[in-house]
Design an enzyme around this catalytic site. Structure first.
Site, short mmCIF file in Angstrom:
data_model
loop_
_atom_site.label_atom_id
_atom_site.label_comp_id
_atom_site.label_asym_id
_atom_site.label_seq_id
_atom_site.Cartn_x
_atom_site.Cartn_y
_atom_site.Cartn_z
N HIS A 114 -32.21 12.96 -11.71
CA HIS A 114 -31.43 12.94 -12.95
C HIS A 114 -30.33 11.89 -12.90
CE1 HIS A 114 -29.86 15.09 -16.65
NE2 HIS A 114 -31.15 14.93 -16.85
N HIS A 156 -22.52 22.22 -10.72
CA HIS A 156 -23.72 21.37 -10.56
C HIS A 156 -24.88 22.30 -10.17
CE1 HIS A 156 -26.14 17.90 -9.86
NE2 HIS A 156 -25.63 17.47 -8.71
N LYS A 196 -16.38 30.20 -17.71
CA LYS A 196 -17.49 29.28 -17.98
C LYS A 196 -18.77 30.11 -17.97
CE LYS A 196 -16.11 24.86 -18.08
NZ LYS A 196 -16.14 23.73 -17.19
N MET A 206 -22.36 30.19 -17.07
CA MET A 206 -23.18 29.36 -16.19
C MET A 206 -24.57 29.11 -16.78
SD MET A 206 -21.39 28.35 -13.90
CE MET A 206 -19.68 28.59 -13.57
N GLY A 207 -25.05 27.87 -16.59
CA GLY A 207 -26.36 27.52 -17.14
C GLY A 207 -26.27 26.93 -18.54
N HIS A 262 -23.48 20.46 -20.44
CA HIS A 262 -23.92 19.33 -19.61
C HIS A 262 -23.02 18.14 -19.88
CE1 HIS A 262 -26.56 16.36 -17.72
NE2 HIS A 262 -27.11 17.40 -17.12
N ARG A 311 -35.05 18.97 -20.25
CA ARG A 311 -35.98 19.67 -19.36
C ARG A 311 -36.16 21.14 -19.71
NH1 ARG A 311 -32.13 17.90 -14.54
NH2 ARG A 311 -30.72 18.58 -16.19
N ASP A 352 -30.71 24.83 -15.35
CA ASP A 352 -30.46 25.98 -14.48
C ASP A 352 -30.61 27.32 -15.21
OD1 ASP A 352 -29.91 24.53 -12.15
OD2 ASP A 352 -27.89 24.09 -12.84
N ARG A 356 -34.73 17.87 -5.19
CA ARG A 356 -33.85 16.73 -5.46
C ARG A 356 -33.78 15.75 -4.28
NH1 ARG A 356 -30.06 15.86 -9.54
NH2 ARG A 356 -31.70 16.89 -10.77
C1 ACO Z 1 -28.45 20.84 -13.00
C2 ACO Z 1 -27.03 20.72 -13.38
O1 ACO Z 1 -26.23 20.39 -12.58
S1 ACO Z 1 -26.62 21.01 -14.99
C3 ACO Z 1 -24.96 21.61 -14.98
C4 ACO Z 1 -24.92 23.01 -14.39
N1 ACO Z 1 -23.56 23.60 -14.52
C5 ACO Z 1 -23.30 24.68 -15.28
O2 ACO Z 1 -24.17 25.25 -15.92
C6 ACO Z 1 -21.89 25.17 -15.25
C7 ACO Z 1 -21.36 25.49 -16.63
N2 ACO Z 1 -21.13 24.29 -17.41
C8 ACO Z 1 -20.00 23.57 -17.27
O3 ACO Z 1 -19.09 23.92 -16.52
C9 ACO Z 1 -19.87 22.27 -18.04
O4 ACO Z 1 -20.67 22.33 -19.20
C10 ACO Z 1 -20.28 21.05 -17.19
C11 ACO Z 1 -19.40 20.97 -15.95
C12 ACO Z 1 -21.73 21.13 -16.76
C13 ACO Z 1 -20.12 19.78 -18.05
O5 ACO Z 1 -18.80 19.64 -18.22
P1 ACO Z 1 -18.07 18.47 -19.01
O6 ACO Z 1 -18.96 17.42 -19.49
O7 ACO Z 1 -16.96 18.04 -18.14
O8 ACO Z 1 -17.58 19.21 -20.26
P2 ACO Z 1 -16.25 20.00 -20.35
O9 ACO Z 1 -16.10 20.91 -19.18
O10 ACO Z 1 -15.18 19.00 -20.63
O11 ACO Z 1 -16.55 20.85 -21.63
C14 ACO Z 1 -16.08 20.56 -22.92
C15 ACO Z 1 -15.61 21.86 -23.53
O12 ACO Z 1 -16.69 22.78 -23.56
C16 ACO Z 1 -16.39 23.94 -22.78
N3 ACO Z 1 -17.56 24.31 -22.00
C17 ACO Z 1 -18.48 23.47 -21.49
N4 ACO Z 1 -19.41 24.17 -20.85
C18 ACO Z 1 -19.07 25.46 -20.96
C19 ACO Z 1 -19.64 26.65 -20.50
N5 ACO Z 1 -20.76 26.65 -19.79
N6 ACO Z 1 -19.03 27.82 -20.78
C20 ACO Z 1 -17.89 27.84 -21.51
N7 ACO Z 1 -17.30 26.74 -21.97
C21 ACO Z 1 -17.89 25.55 -21.71
C22 ACO Z 1 -15.26 23.50 -21.85
O13 ACO Z 1 -14.48 24.60 -21.44
C23 ACO Z 1 -14.51 22.53 -22.73
O14 ACO Z 1 -13.74 23.28 -23.62
P3 ACO Z 1 -12.27 22.76 -24.03
O15 ACO Z 1 -12.50 21.43 -24.70
O16 ACO Z 1 -11.78 23.84 -24.93
O17 ACO Z 1 -11.52 22.63 -22.75
O1 OAA Z 2 -27.04 15.11 -14.58
C1 OAA Z 2 -26.17 15.94 -14.25
O2 OAA Z 2 -24.94 15.73 -14.35
C2 OAA Z 2 -26.55 17.27 -13.71
C3 OAA Z 2 -27.99 17.55 -13.85
O3 OAA Z 2 -28.47 17.96 -14.87
C4 OAA Z 2 -28.85 17.27 -12.70
O4 OAA Z 2 -28.37 16.74 -11.69
O5 OAA Z 2 -30.05 17.58 -12.78
#
Ligand code: ACO
Ligand code: OAA
Length: 397
Positions: A195, A230, A263, A265-266, A269, A278, A320, A345
């Site tokens: 990714h 992540h 937050k 989870m899942g 992005h 995906r 996720d 990965r």
């Molecule tokens: C395969 C992977 O790695 S995919 C990512 C897997 N991670 C998760 O599922 C964890 C939950 N998700 C998150 O924490 C976030 O969406 C991230 C870290 C993946 C992306 O974050 P960023 O691009 O930095 O977005 P950011 O965190 O700035 O979110 C923007 C706004 O949406 C909110 N937000 C984003 N995701 C979520 C969430 N899952 N639950 C609640 N609020 C959320 C943030 O709190 C923020 O709110 P605010 O503007 O009031 O502060």
């Molecule tokens: O692209 C990202 O930031 C996280 C993600 O979805 C991955 O690594 O598969």
């Protein structure tokens, strides 16, 4: 301009750090290409071995190339003795991500080619491809043994008659997997493989950029993947699903979770804001598993939470979200989910490591200082040069 006025891209959001030919993430068209091929197409038609080959070599393998990779994978798929010995020293309570990180480190330290001097650490392209194949081949045995050890079960040796995905499930569960399960698992491995510049891949590229070795880069990437923002999110999804219990509890649970500013989870992005490319493929694989195991309540909970969260926040599921419950249905322990992500990965990481090495520039961004202005230890008399430099700095501001 004072340093603090510099344009800071917190979290490097929106920064294009380099070029890559490994994959293209396009949030506008909601698409993901591996070396030009749409990931959905690869998931529907290719064994994971072919996807690994594609990521490393840039082209899908022909029959002979696939057979050769499969033969090399089989040569390295048993758990190395020294890795088993190292894992056995770890407490059963160690998180499996720490266990796998340690195992990769042991494989790295046992491969002594290039260990005489740091100047040889980064290895040749041929050495790095061989190292990549060895890690990809050994990781299923490491992940499977970890789960079996925690359950107090004996190790299961690999079976040559089985290809990558079926053999992974065999070594984990000690039973011949059903075709539906092998298919869903194979798809998940393909979807997780690559990714672009996600946090763990970028970490691997940073380490590679210092001319360090491939194993060190993969160990560092595992550390980055572990976090729940992540890769750790697939484990975290199951924790929240366990907390919620069933679909009827979604609304009160979400009311509370959002009031507590948790937050979910899942969901969400950094790159995709209208849904993860995906998810539909993985959701279809999850649906096939729900039918296979006769567990409709899993789908009801999944859909209720998605509906409720998307309608309140406009934030969509990422990969996720469907992969967590899919791995749960297959019988993996929740703590094993993120190690499964590593096993997949590692192909993308190593493709990027080789790409970075082939066209290297040390990765070293700048920072804007926002700490205290220059000051001096009590009783110390600043030199004339120091005083002059401090004066020039004040004038520049
Ligand atoms: C395969 C992977 O790695 S995919 C990512 C897997 N991670 C998760 O599922 C964890 C939950 N998700 C998150 O924490 C976030 O969406 C991230 C870290 C993946 C992306 O974050 P960023 O691009 O930095 O977005 P950011 O965190 O700035 O979110 C923007 C706004 O949406 C909110 N937000 C984003 N995701 C979520 C969430 N899952 N639950 C609640 N609020 C959320 C943030 O709190 C923020 O709110 P605010 O503007 O009031 O502060
Ligand atoms: O692209 C990202 O930031 C996280 C993600 O979805 C991955 O690594 O598969």
């Amino acid at each position: 301009m004072a340093e603090t006025d510099a344009e800071i891209k917190k979290g490097l959001a929106g920064v294009v750090a380099d070029v890559t030919a490994v994959s293209k993430v396009n949030p506008e068209t909601n698409s993901l290409l591996y070396r030009g091929y749409p990931v959905q197409e690869l998931a529907a038609t290719q064994p994971f071995e072919a996807v690994a080959y594609l990521l490393w070599n840039g082209e899908l393998p022909d029959e002979r190339q696939l057979a050769e990779l499969r033969a090399r994978e089989r040569r390295h798929r048993a758990l190395p003795r020294e890795v088993r010995a190292a894992i056995d020293l770890l407490p059963l309570e160690a998180h499996p991500m720490d266990e796998v990180r340690t195992a990769v480190s042991v494989i790295g330290a046992s491969d002594t080619a290039g260990s005489a001097s740091v100047l040889d650490a980064s290895g040749t392209p041929e050495q790095n491809l061989e190292r990549s194949i060895r890690l990809y081949a050994a990781l299923p045995a490491i992940v499977a043994y970890g789960q079996r050890r925690r359950r107090g079960e004996e190790i299961v040796e690999p079976r040559d008659a089985l290809d990558y995905a079926a053999n992974f499930l065999w070594m984990t569960f000690g039973a011949e997997p059903h075709d539906t399960v092998v298919d869903a698992f194979n798809r998940s491995m393909t979807l997780y493989a690559e990714h672009s510049f996600n946090a763990s891949t970028f970490t691997a590229r940073v380490v590679t950029s210092t001319l360090s070795d491939l194993y060190s880069a993969v160990v560092a990437a595992i550390g980055a993947l572990k976090g729940p923002l992540h890769g750790g999110a697939n484990e975290a999804v199951l924790h929240i699903m366990d907390e919620i219990g069933d679909a009827s509890n979604v609304v009160p649970w979400l009311d509370r979770a959002l009031a507590e500013k948790r937050k979910i989870m899942g969901f969400g992005h950094r790159v995709y804001k209208k849904g993860d490319s995906r998810v539909p493929t993985m959701k279809a694989a999850l649906d096939a598993l729900i039918d296979h195991y006769g567990r409709p309540e899993v789908g009801e909970l999944y859909e209720a939470l998605e509906r409720e969260f998307v309608s309140r926040k406009g934030i969509y599921p990422n990969l996720d979200y469907p992969s967590g419950p899919a791995y749960d249905l297959m019988g993996f322990d929740t703590l094993t989910f993120t190690p499964l992500f590593i096993a997949s990965r590692v192909t993308g990481w190593t493709a990027h490591i080789m790409e970075q090495a082939a066209s290297n520039a040390l990765i070293r961004p700048l920072s804007a200082y926002n700490g205290p202005a220059e000051r001096h230890v009590e009783g110390y008399e600043p030199t004339d040069e120091q005083l002059a430099a401090a004066e020039r700095e004040t004038e520049a501001e």
